[in-house]
Design a protein around this motif. Structure first.
Motif, PDB file in Angstrom:
ATOM      1  N   LEU A  74      38.489  29.777  30.163  1.00 36.20           N
ATOM      2  CA  LEU A  74      38.411  31.235  30.211  1.00 36.20           C
ATOM      3  C   LEU A  74      38.815  31.755  31.583  1.00 36.20           C
ATOM      4  N   LEU A  75      39.664  32.762  31.598  1.00 35.02           N
ATOM      5  CA  LEU A  75      40.019  33.425  32.838  1.00 35.02           C
ATOM      6  C   LEU A  75      38.833  34.239  33.352  1.00 35.02           C
ATOM      7  N   GLN A  76      38.666  34.272  34.649  1.00 32.86           N
ATOM      8  CA  GLN A  76      37.612  35.081  35.250  1.00 32.86           C
ATOM      9  C   GLN A  76      38.020  36.551  35.192  1.00 32.86           C
ATOM     10  N   VAL A  77      37.244  37.359  34.505  1.00 36.42           N
ATOM     11  CA  VAL A  77      37.563  38.774  34.358  1.00 36.42           C
ATOM     12  C   VAL A  77      37.133  39.520  35.616  1.00 36.42           C
ATOM     13  N   GLU A  78      38.082  40.196  36.243  1.00 40.86           N
ATOM     14  CA  GLU A  78      37.811  40.968  37.449  1.00 40.86           C
ATOM     15  C   GLU A  78      37.512  42.415  37.070  1.00 40.86           C
ATOM     16  N   SER A  79      36.380  42.893  37.515  1.00 43.99           N
ATOM     17  CA  SER A  79      35.921  44.239  37.185  1.00 43.99           C
ATOM     18  C   SER A  79      35.792  45.056  38.453  1.00 43.99           C
ATOM     19  N   ILE A  80      36.133  46.340  38.367  1.00 44.82           N
ATOM     20  CA  ILE A  80      35.893  47.206  39.514  1.00 44.82           C
ATOM     21  C   ILE A  80      34.387  47.368  39.696  1.00 44.82           C
TER      22      ILE A  80
END
Length: 643
Positions: free
Chosen positions: A44-50
């Protein structure tokens, strides 16, 4: 001599072409029937969130299920600044597909299919097709799907992605001169506990249950309320996983028989699984298996039905998760004992989220009806198309579910995603403005993704024109422009050719439409069980009128079963016109005798003369004739027209 050489050359060329075509055909056939999964597992790709949203956006999209992701991408590609916000404490994108593990797609196939390309021709193209081309096929690995969603979102610089918010609620204002309520943004709390009031020119509600629209005051019905059964809604499901499914085990499924089949990523059938007796039969059952393959020798099973759950109540949802987690290992044990091909597989856990099929049905500028779907109706403002069967899953432990009809291609109008009472808001996905019966088809995710794409594009057009979505929905020229833009984005909205279904050619077709609308009849997978030319029985008609009574309780105050109380074996007794009239009269609470009922009902004008004159044998009414008479009754007595 030259002619012979030319003939020989043409013959040789023709032979080469035939051989090449045969070779290509053989390669296509082998590939189409190949069962090997050649895909590698993905981390799984690491989801980057603001961490902090801006004060203002052009569009806020609430919900990170597939419908919301597509809506955000579509708006962003139309030069809108978008906040895509999750309100369910998720760490990855894809919702029901990736956290509910619903990894086998219910697809809308076009009536026009190529027999040579070997590729599926879907009604829902555009961004859905773009995403579909990134996954394994009609079933997919949930990590692949989550990564594909994230890659599509991350590629759009106009999207700010905000995950794991603690709450979302609408910011409401009253329109000028009391013109109604307007949603102007969302209040939210970030994972870090900071609250923000974020404004936007438009809000798209892509939450599974239409949570934003409900909080904003948009009217809605719940479950099957529109046919008089608010307490009924389709069962929820907890998908579970089984491990140890090697290629050898997978291929063995093809030899089971029992209605079971496979391709490289999907398996279906396992009919004996329906004989499973759960530890709590009133709360849990299973159907035939839908099996979606993963890329690590595991499979996901969509089969469990959990009854008596209120998906809008968090405590009830938690109860469902607990019931499902307890039952799943027992189901796996049963499957291992029932199918020798599964003897070496193991239970490997349950999905993190519940699969909920039905909750709220919002009221829009237009509400999709059963007639629309069964009639394969198109609309000038159609922004998506469906063809999936009207699939009503079990409602309770006694119910067996039903396939109401199998449409060819029907349109979903833009008006169905424009909710009543609140401006600046669109509602996409299964909570859009669909009656409960057509919802059985329109709820599928690919169609929801198409409505999301249309919503995203509509935000730009409405802003350009200075129109509300309601005003946009009422302008034929502006809707035409929206459709042009959607087609330029790759969506397929052009007409397609298909033959008129046999049921639609029947002289009692209009009666059938009324019957389907009130859940009086079901057509099955191939529309083969409507039985319009079959002989109706007295018992069957009493059941029909009881269902009509439930759907329209204000108009039918009597008891249809009184009409058959003195009959011997009414379930086998052919229905006469006199018995039909007597049953109708008693259901409407008229005081009549069996002998006087027909004259009374006819004198009131409840049954059309044209319908009565079309009856072939008044002593043995046919099912189609009955449906037409019920249609008359609904129009001329209850004032309800199904057409």
């Amino acid at each position: 001599m030259m002619r012979k050489k030319r003939t020989a050359l043409l013959t040789a060329i023709l032979l080469i072409v035939v051989i090449a075509a045969a070779a290509a055909g053989w390669i296509w056939y082998k590939e189409r029937n190949n069962t090997v999964n050649r895909h590698e597992p993905q981390a799984l790709l690491q989801v980057e969130s603001i961490t902090q949203p801006e004060d203002n956006y052009d569009v806020i999209v609430a919900g990170t299920d597939p419908e919301g992701i597509v809506a955000a991408i579509s708006a962003a590609r139309n030069d809108q600044r978008v906040l895509l916000v999750d309100g369910r404490n998720r760490e990855i994108l894809g919702g029901l597909m990736t956290l509910g593990w619903l990894n086998s797609l219910d697809l809308n196939y076009s009536p026009e299919q190529s027999k040579l390309s070997g590729k599926h021709n879907f009604l829902n193209k555009g961004i859905f097709q773009e995403w579909y081309d990134m996954i394994e096929g009609t079933s997919f690995d949930v990590n692949t799907a989550a990564n594909a969603f994230y890659e599509l979102v991350k590629a759009e610089p106009n999207i700010d992605l905000l995950m794991k918010t603690k709450f979302l609620e609408p910011i409401m204002e009253t329109g000028n001169k009391g013109s109604g309520q307007i949603i102007t943004g969302l209040r939210l709390e970030t994972e870090g506990g900071v609250e923000y009031a974020v404004r936007a020119g438009a809000v798209i509600d892509a939450t599974q249950d239409g949570d934003i629209a409900a909080a904003a005051g948009v009217p809605y019905s719940v479950g099957r309320e529109d046919i008089g059964r608010p307490q009924d809604q389709q069962a929820v499901t907890l998908v579970f996983k089984m491990s140890g499914v090697t290629q050898q085990v997978w291929d063995s499924f093809a030899n089971i028989g029992d209605g079971t089949g496979i391709d490289s990523m999907s398996a279906w059938g396992f009919i004996k699984s329906r004989e499973y007796v759960s530890s709590n039969p009133e709360r849990v059952g299973i159907r035939a298996l839908n099996v979606g393959r993963q890329n690590d020798d595991t499979i996901l099973i969509n089969a469990m039905h959990i009854f008596g759950i209120d998906p809008l109540n968090p405590e009830s949802v938690q109860e469902a998760l607990e019931i499902g987690a307890k039952e799943a290992p027992l189901i796996v044990d049963y499957l291992k004992k029932t199918y020798k091909e599964l003897k070496d597989v193991e239970f490997a856990g349950v999905a993190p989220e519940l699969y909920v099929r039905e909750t709220r049905h919002f009221e829009g500028e237009y509400r999709l009806t059963a007639v629309d779907v069964v009639d394969n109706r198109d609309f000038k403002d159609a922004i998506a198309y469906g063809s999936y069967r009207i699939d009503i899953q079990r409602l309770n432990a006694q119910d067996q579910g039903a396939i109401v009809a199998a449409p060819e291609r029907y349109g979903v109008p833009f008006r169905a995603i424009v909710p009543l009472a609140v401006d600046n808001l669109l509602v996409v996905g299964r909570a859009a403005s669909f009656d409960t019966i057509p919802h059985g088809s329109a709820r599928v995710i690919p169609l929801g993704m198409a409505t999301g794409e249309a919503a995203g594009a509509a935000t730009k057009l409405a802003a350009e024109l200075g129109l509300s979505f309601r005003e946009l929905s009422r302008s034929e020229s502006d809707i035409s422009e929206l459709r042009k833009r959607l087609m330029a984005q790759g969506m397929e909205l052009a007409p397609v050719k298909f033959e008129t279904p046999e049921y639609a050619k029947h002289k009692h077709y209009q009666g059938l439409l009324a019957a389907v609308s009130m859940a009086l009849t079901f057509g099955g997978d191939h529309n083969e069980t409507f039985n319009l030319d079959g002989i109706a029985t007295a018992g069957q008609f009493a059941n029909i009128m009881q269902t009509v009574k439930i759907a329209h309780a204000d108009h039918f105050l009597g008891n249809p079963y009184v009409a058959i109380a003195d009959l011997e074996e009414p379930a086998k007794l052919p229905l006469t016109l006199e018995q039909l009239a007597y049953t109708i009269a008693l259901t409407t609470d008229l005081s009549v005798t069996p002998e006087s009922a027909l004259d009374e009902v006819v004198s009131k004008g409840w049954l059309a003369e044209t319908t009565l004159s079309d009856i072939e044998d008044s002593q043995e009414l046919k099912v189609g004739e009955v449906f037409s008479l019920v249609r008359d009754l609904m129009e001329f007595y209850a004032g309800k027209v199904y057409s």
